[in-house]
Design an enzyme around this catalytic site. Structure first.
Site, short mmCIF file in Angstrom:
data_model
loop_
_atom_site.label_atom_id
_atom_site.label_comp_id
_atom_site.label_asym_id
_atom_site.label_seq_id
_atom_site.Cartn_x
_atom_site.Cartn_y
_atom_site.Cartn_z
N MET A 1 1.43 3.38 -7.94
CA MET A 1 1.70 2.78 -6.64
C MET A 1 1.18 1.35 -6.60
O MET A 1 0.37 0.94 -7.42
CB MET A 1 1.03 3.61 -5.55
CG MET A 1 -0.48 3.68 -5.68
SD MET A 1 -1.24 4.87 -4.57
CE MET A 1 -1.44 6.27 -5.64
N GLY B 1 0.83 -1.20 0.00
CA GLY B 1 0.00 0.00 0.00
C GLY B 1 0.86 1.24 0.00
O GLY B 1 1.76 1.37 0.82
N THR B 2 0.56 2.19 -0.91
CA THR B 2 1.41 3.35 -1.12
C THR B 2 0.55 4.48 -1.66
O THR B 2 -0.51 4.25 -2.22
CB THR B 2 2.51 3.00 -2.16
OG1 THR B 2 3.24 1.86 -1.71
CG2 THR B 2 3.47 4.14 -2.39
N VAL B 3 1.03 5.74 -1.52
CA VAL B 3 0.38 6.86 -2.18
C VAL B 3 1.38 7.53 -3.11
O VAL B 3 2.57 7.57 -2.83
CB VAL B 3 -0.18 7.89 -1.18
CG1 VAL B 3 -1.33 7.28 -0.38
CG2 VAL B 3 0.89 8.44 -0.26
#
Length: 518
Positions: A420, A338-340
């Site tokens: 992402m 999980g990333t932004v």
């Protein structure tokens, strides 16, 4: 539709965060100020993917030159391979203190602001502080991932994880879509970071609180580890793909994989979107991952032969392994993350490609009591094989999945891009570049296009809208194709290109994203 503007633009996965960046541009700030405001706001507005206790990377085009920032933190000095194995682990765990490395995101904000920003950090972080104090209603995709995370953490026992529920699921339940969530502790922490230019986080009260929480629960992270950290300005790496320069950051990030795959593909004639093109893309990314998994590590601790891996001679050798049938180069099985990601541009020509992450959703499941700081689990990417370049060592940075991208042509900026999503990221970068350069799609169309995702061996996932005739043709070539109804694992991207006098932006249809512009 793609968004066109000329004064400034911010694209990210949460519309309110994009507006925070736009607020800085309206106040006379530049693209760097906008990027920092957006990044800090995302720790509040999309905590399912990133937080104050995560890492960050950036590619910054400023006054005609590209700069790279690596703000990924190392493993604590007190941890060791033997200690992790004595605790009964055959591989790095996902939750708790063991996978927690030094967080780099606050230092990244301060470093970018200090070198390139125009506005004071107190003003740049003001929107994030406001959202934390006043709250905001959950958007649909955010609400879905928040609820899933609560179900995961509910299965974890002990007081160690209670602060997560106190912060993100008061009363034991995740907030619903449309429900307002606020975090006063988060606001106080952001205020302290803003007023001290992140000194409070690394050498002040916040560092002491992180240290105390770690000691109480048998963690290895200490105030000394935080105090010793500083982000690193690095030289970006690139390959020329059909007349464009595609830029990534060097290891310990995995952007090298995207560049290796593009180096393989440029030896083939560009063709219309069809089975031959997709087959070659999949085979190229497999070969690139095989090499990436073998070599990518912290270059301060292990030599990474970047120049050799990106050489035309090596690409020619590896390209011979791409045949008409699906192959099995057997790298490790990539997990999901999980990333932004955000892209920002101003009317002066400056542009920023910025990415930050807690890795797997909320990360380690740990929240430092009374601070709103959710700690990442980036150390989960270390191996416990003592002969591997990416083996756990004290003070060493792990193989990192988050990668910002940037595109130039003939030394002029085209713009920032990113996708992402854990080990999907190099695959997303590859598909966005092929969609842009080979298929000549605009930024929005390049992001809208159905994606594929290589998982392991010959297994490839495709989205529901992926063309069925191409999927069937890939099966005939030996690929094991599975269609997924949920697009969450296929990455979430943003793009801003400069085309003539215009900024042209696209945002991810698989997220709650938006493009703010004027």
């Amino acid at each position: 539709m793609a968004v066109y503007a000329s004064g400034g633009m911010v694209a990210t996965s949460q519309p309110l965060a994009a507006q925070a960046g736009m607020e800085m541009l309206r106040k006379g700030g530049n693209a760097v100020d906008a990027a920092i405001a957006t990044a800090a706001s995302l720790t509040v507005l999309e905590p399912t993917s990133n937080g104050i206790g995560g890492d960050a990377f950036a590619l910054i085009w400023f006054q005609g030159r590209l700069y790279g920032l690596n703000a990924s933190g190392p493993a604590p000095k007190g941890i060791s391979l033997e200690a992790v194995k004595r605790a009964g682990h055959a591989e790095m765990p996902r939750f708790g203190w063991l996978p927690v490395t030094v967080p780099g995101a606050p230092a990244a904000w301060a470093a970018c602001s200090g070198r390139f920003g125009r506005l004071p950090l107190t003003e740049v972080l003001a929107p994030a502080i406001r959202y934390a104090e006043e709250g905001f209603p959950l958007t649909p995709v955010l609400g879905k991932h928040w609820k899933r995370a609560a179900e995961v953490y509910r299965r974890l026992d002990g007081d160690l994880f209670a602060p997560w529920f106190d912060t993100f699921a008061p009363g034991g339940d995740a907030p619903e879509i449309g429900e307002r969530w606020r975090s006063p502790d988060h606001a106080k922490t952001l205020q302290a970071i803003a007023e001290t230019r992140a000194e409070a986080f690394y050498r002040g009260e916040l560092a002491e609180r992180i240290d105390a929480f770690s000691r109480t629960h048998g963690g290895y992270l200490r105030a000394e580890d935080l105090a010793a950290f500083s982000p690193e300005w690095v030289t970006p790496i690139q390959v020329n793909y059909r007349g464009f320069e595609v830029w990534e950051l060097p290891p310990n990030g995995q952007g090298l994989i995207t560049l290796m795959a593009l180096n393989l593909l440029k030896g083939f004639d560009p063709a219309e979107f069809g089975v031959a093109s997709v087959h070659r893309q999949i085979e190229a990314i497999k070969l690139a991952f095989a090499d990436g998994k073998r070599w990518i590590a912290d270059p301060r601790c292990r030599e990474v032969p970047v120049a050799e891996l990106l050489s035309d001679a090596y690409a020619e050798e590896r390209r011979k392994q791409i045949g008409e049938r699906a192959s099995d180069p057997l790298p490790g099985s990539p997990p999901r993350g999980g990333t932004v990601y955000l892209a920002a541009a101003d009317g002066e020509g400056n542009m920023v490609s910025f990415i930050q992450s807690n890795y797997m959703g909320f990360g380690s499941g740990l929240v430092v009591p009374g601070t709103g700081i959710s700690l990442h689990n980036r150390g989960c990417n270390f191996t416990l094989d003592p002969g591997h370049p990416n083996c756990l060592e004290p003070g060493k940075r792990p193989y990192h999945t988050i990668i910002p991208g940037f595109l130039t042509r003939d030394g002029r900026a085209v713009g920032p891009f990113g996708v992402m999503g854990g080990f999907m990221q190099p695959q997303g970068h590859l598909q966005v570049i092929v969609n842009t350069i080979d298929r000549r799609l605009n930024p929005q169309a390049a992001l809208d296009a159905p994606r594929w995702q290589w998982v392991k061996g010959k297994e490839v996932l495709v989205e529901q809208l992926f063309p069925n005739h191409i999927a069937e043709a890939l099966v005939r070539k030996g690929h094991d194709i599975r269609v997924l109804s949920d697009s969450a694992s296929f990455g979430r991207g943003q793009i801003i290109w400069r085309i003539g006098d215009a900024l042209v932006g696209g945002t991810e249809p698989r997220a709650d994203g938006g493009v703010a512009a004027f």
